[in-house]
Design a protein around this motif. Structure first.
Motif, PDB file in Angstrom:
ATOM      1  N   LYS A  85      38.691  37.346  46.426  1.00 60.00           N
ATOM      2  CA  LYS A  85      39.334  38.678  46.771  1.00 60.00           C
ATOM      3  C   LYS A  85      40.397  38.195  45.878  1.00 60.00           C
ATOM      4  N   VAL A  86      40.565  37.059  45.276  1.00 59.00           N
ATOM      5  CA  VAL A  86      42.312  37.962  43.778  1.00 59.00           C
ATOM      6  C   VAL A  86      41.554  38.911  42.254  1.00 59.00           C
ATOM      7  N   ASP A  87      40.171  38.732  42.587  1.00 60.92           N
ATOM      8  CA  ASP A  87      39.734  39.485  41.298  1.00 60.92           C
ATOM      9  C   ASP A  87      39.391  41.074  41.908  1.00 60.92           C
ATOM     10  N   GLU A  88      38.590  40.659  42.843  1.00 63.07           N
ATOM     11  CA  GLU A  88      38.949  41.849  43.665  1.00 63.07           C
ATOM     12  C   GLU A  88      40.607  42.898  43.959  1.00 63.07           C
ATOM     13  N   LEU A  89      41.496  42.214  43.723  1.00 62.58           N
ATOM     14  CA  LEU A  89      42.536  42.335  43.717  1.00 62.58           C
ATOM     15  C   LEU A  89      43.032  42.931  41.883  1.00 62.58           C
ATOM     16  N   VAL A  90      42.329  41.618  41.762  1.00 57.41           N
ATOM     17  CA  VAL A  90      43.065  42.672  40.087  1.00 57.41           C
ATOM     18  C   VAL A  90      42.169  43.325  39.674  1.00 57.41           C
ATOM     19  N   ASN A  91      40.973  43.906  40.236  1.00 65.23           N
ATOM     20  CA  ASN A  91      40.419  45.391  39.286  1.00 65.23           C
ATOM     21  C   ASN A  91      40.864  45.787  40.222  1.00 65.23           C
ATOM     22  N   GLN A  92      41.244  46.484  41.494  1.00 64.76           N
ATOM     23  CA  GLN A  92      41.697  46.523  42.372  1.00 64.76           C
ATOM     24  C   GLN A  92      43.368  47.876  41.411  1.00 64.76           C
ATOM     25  N   ASP A  93      43.997  46.493  41.050  1.00 65.30           N
ATOM     26  CA  ASP A  93      45.432  46.998  40.658  1.00 65.30           C
ATOM     27  C   ASP A  93      45.252  47.660  38.894  1.00 65.30           C
ATOM     28  N   MET A  94      44.847  46.245  37.750  1.00 66.12           N
ATOM     29  CA  MET A  94      44.652  46.706  36.823  1.00 66.12           C
ATOM     30  C   MET A  94      43.713  47.659  36.464  1.00 66.12           C
ATOM     31  N   GLY A  95      43.155  48.003  37.549  1.00 68.04           N
ATOM     32  CA  GLY A  95      42.072  49.202  36.883  1.00 68.04           C
ATOM     33  C   GLY A  95      42.252  50.562  37.018  1.00 68.04           C
ATOM     34  N   LYS A  96      43.418  51.055  37.554  1.00 73.12           N
ATOM     35  CA  LYS A  96      43.877  52.479  37.063  1.00 73.12           C
ATOM     36  C   LYS A  96      44.478  52.383  35.656  1.00 73.12           C
ATOM     37  N   PHE A  97      44.627  51.388  34.526  1.00 73.50           N
ATOM     38  CA  PHE A  97      44.989  51.304  33.249  1.00 73.50           C
ATOM     39  C   PHE A  97      43.371  51.899  32.630  1.00 73.50           C
ATOM     40  N   THR A  98      42.211  51.203  33.120  1.00 75.40           N
ATOM     41  CA  THR A  98      41.245  51.599  32.011  1.00 75.40           C
ATOM     42  C   THR A  98      40.077  52.965  32.894  1.00 75.40           C
ATOM     43  N   LYS A  99      40.761  52.684  33.633  1.00 74.06           N
ATOM     44  CA  LYS A  99      39.589  54.952  34.445  1.00 74.06           C
ATOM     45  C   LYS A  99      38.502  53.865  34.009  1.00 74.06           C
ATOM     46  N   GLY A 100      37.657  53.052  34.467  1.00 73.23           N
ATOM     47  CA  GLY A 100      36.354  53.147  34.083  1.00 73.23           C
ATOM     48  C   GLY A 100      35.969  52.286  32.873  1.00 73.23           C
TER      49      GLY A 100
END
Length: 107
Positions: A85-100
């Motif tokens: 769940k932490v990995d999912e949270l990190v991907n959600q929160d930090m993914g907005k910076f890499t835009k895929g």
């Protein structure tokens, strides 16, 4: 006079802002709490967004001296659930910076 210098300055400013925003988001992850469970909630593990285990809660009913292996399995399953769940949270929160973009080792 060089053309495009203003664009380079603007891009550098945007990169610096993105770095600052990413650092802030990573720090905020430390304050977020994620809960993993196993055995229908008999074992609960709470971690923060930096994958630091903060709490392990075990309901008394699941403690059986004759079956320590089951308790170990439940703690392991709850811990893995929390970390997933932490990995999912990190991907959600930090993914907005890499835009895929997939940038290995970024987080």
């Amino acid at each position: 006079m060089m053309r495009g210098g203003g664009n380079m300055n603007n891009m550098m400013k945007q990169m610096q802002k993105m770095q600052k925003d990413m650092a802030k988001a990573q720090e905020e992850l430390k304050e977020k709490r994620v809960e993993g469970t196993a055995g229908g909630g008999m074992v609960t593990v709470i971690t923060n967004g930096h994958k630091e285990i903060l709490e392990v809660n075990i309901k008394e009913e699941v403690v059986d001296p004759e079956d320590v292996e089951m308790l170990q399995d439940l703690v392991l399953a709850a811990t893995n659930d929390a970390l997933k769940k932490v990995d999912e949270l990190v991907n959600q929160d930090m993914g907005k910076f890499t835009k895929g973009l997939n940038i290995p080792g970024l987080f």
